[in-house]
Design a protein around this motif. Structure first.
Motif, PDB file in Angstrom:
ATOM      1  N   ALA A 110       0.825  -1.207   0.000  1.00 51.76           N
ATOM      2  CA  ALA A 110       0.000   0.000   0.000  1.00 51.76           C
ATOM      3  C   ALA A 110       0.861   1.260   0.000  1.00 51.76           C
ATOM      4  O   ALA A 110       0.437   2.305  -0.499  1.00 51.76           O
ATOM      5  N   TYR A 115      -2.991   3.526  -6.239  1.00 52.42           N
ATOM      6  CA  TYR A 115      -4.329   3.490  -5.645  1.00 52.42           C
ATOM      7  C   TYR A 115      -4.420   2.243  -4.772  1.00 52.42           C
ATOM      8  O   TYR A 115      -3.864   1.194  -5.127  1.00 52.42           O
ATOM      9  N   THR A 116      -5.153   2.341  -3.670  1.00 44.40           N
ATOM     10  CA  THR A 116      -5.437   1.169  -2.844  1.00 44.40           C
ATOM     11  C   THR A 116      -6.942   1.007  -2.784  1.00 44.40           C
ATOM     12  O   THR A 116      -7.669   1.956  -2.457  1.00 44.40           O
ATOM     13  N   SER A 158      -2.582   6.928  -0.680  1.00 45.46           N
ATOM     14  CA  SER A 158      -1.810   6.223  -1.694  1.00 45.46           C
ATOM     15  C   SER A 158      -0.952   7.224  -2.464  1.00 45.46           C
ATOM     16  O   SER A 158      -1.023   8.433  -2.229  1.00 45.46           O
TER      17      SER A 158
END
Length: 339
Positions: A110, A115-116, A158
């Motif tokens: 992460a 992007y997470t 992120s």
């Protein structure tokens, strides 16, 4: 007209503490060819536990290349809640073959992901895995129930500057996942596109109530009394469609149905804490005969007044059909010529 060219994204999908139901749902996406559609948008899976051929050390190498920067990790998708137990060690869930807790891998990945994405309510808020005594100390990526925090913490962002994108649902609608990934691939997703709980607004700005085929019964407060009845399930059967944020009755599942269309009450599975409502799912808790869970934005006094007026005006057709398992009285035929 030629549309924008997708930027393309590399997706790494991990499964943590859950049932795998969101992946099962994804495979039911109502697309002629799911993989071809994603590929055309530039969505590339670096690895997915159910869709990829790599196993064991091959998977570890993919993850290590992401961490080293040899491979760009655009979207880290996590399905299932994160198991922090026992005592914060995460050793209830070791990633097979590595001897390391999954929560360590997720934290590190992460930190480099553009992007997470939390896929499903378990990954978003803890979900069913965190219910009851929660012996595994399960939580969501950035939430613990409806409280910010979770595994990554309140301040997590992120590489894109976004918090975790919570595609909540138990399971998620397949097209919620597909549409989110395609928006990311085209660079069309920003923090403005997320609601207050981190859910994509394209589905979370709706209610399950919107488009429900039982809405006429709801309007007249003509209620179902048993599971097979056609009437509104809010008053007696525990339905939370007037409170649940999702477009299930607009964007039908597999192009065909939804929980309420199948005769099941909405249990509000896109909301944090849905797994422990404090009452049986198929029962509506009441105080003095008034449902505790009222429709979104409706004060109790308004609901009582509206319900009383609506019931006094209920047509016989609606009243009798509501407590039947089939339509016993059809709508009257009237001359429709305008004058």
């Amino acid at each position: 007209m030629i549309g924008p060219k997708p930027e393309g994204i590399n997706v790494l999908w991990l499964q943590s503490g859950g049932c795998g139901g969101c992946t099962m749902s994804l495979l039911c996406a109502d697309s002629c060819n799911l993989f071809e559609m994603l590929s055309s948008a530039g969505v590339r899976f670096l690895w997915h536990p159910s869709l990829s051929e790599e196993t064991g050390v091959e998977v570890t190498r993919v993850m290590e290349r992401c961490l080293s920067g040899q491979v760009t990790l655009d979207a880290l998708c996590v399905e299932g809640s994160l198991l922090r137990g026992p005592n914060g060690t995460g050793r209830f869930h070791l990633l097979a073959g590595t001897g390391r807790p999954m929560i360590q891998w997720v934290r590190e990945l992460a930190s480099v992901a553009r992007y997470t994405v939390a896929v499903g309510t378990c990954a978003a808020y803890g979900g069913v895995t965190a219910a009851g005594g929660n012996p595994t100390d399960a939580c969501g990526l950035q939430y613990e129930g409806d409280e910010p925090g979770g595994l990554l913490g309140v301040e997590y962002r992120s590489r894109s500057g976004l918090p975790v994108i919570n595609i909540a649902g138990c399971p998620t609608h397949p097209n919620w996942v597909v549409e989110t990934l395609m928006c990311l691939a085209f660079g069309l997703f920003s923090e403005r596109d997320m609601d207050a709980l981190g859910r994509p607004r394209f589905y979370a700005d709706h209610l399950v109530h919107h488009g429900c085929t039982r809405n006429e019964y709801y309007e007249f407060k003509a209620s179902a009394e048993k599971p097979s009845d056609l009437g509104c399930m809010m008053e007696n059967m525990g339905c939370k469609g007037t409170q649940a944020h999702a477009d299930c009755n607009i964007r039908l599942w597999n192009g065909e149905g939804s929980c309420t269309r199948g005769g099941y009450a909405c249990i509000s599975c896109t909301e944090p804490g849905f797994e422990e409502p404090g009452h049986p799912f198929a029962q509506t808790p009441k105080i003095a005969g008034i449902p505790v869970g009222l429709p979104t934005d409706m004060p109790k006094a308004w609901f009582v007044a509206l319900a009383s007026l609506s019931k006094s005006a209920t047509p016989r057709r609606v009243r009798e059909n509501a407590v039947s398992d089939h339509q016993v009285i059809t709508p009257a035929i009237r001359k429709t010529r305008l004058r």
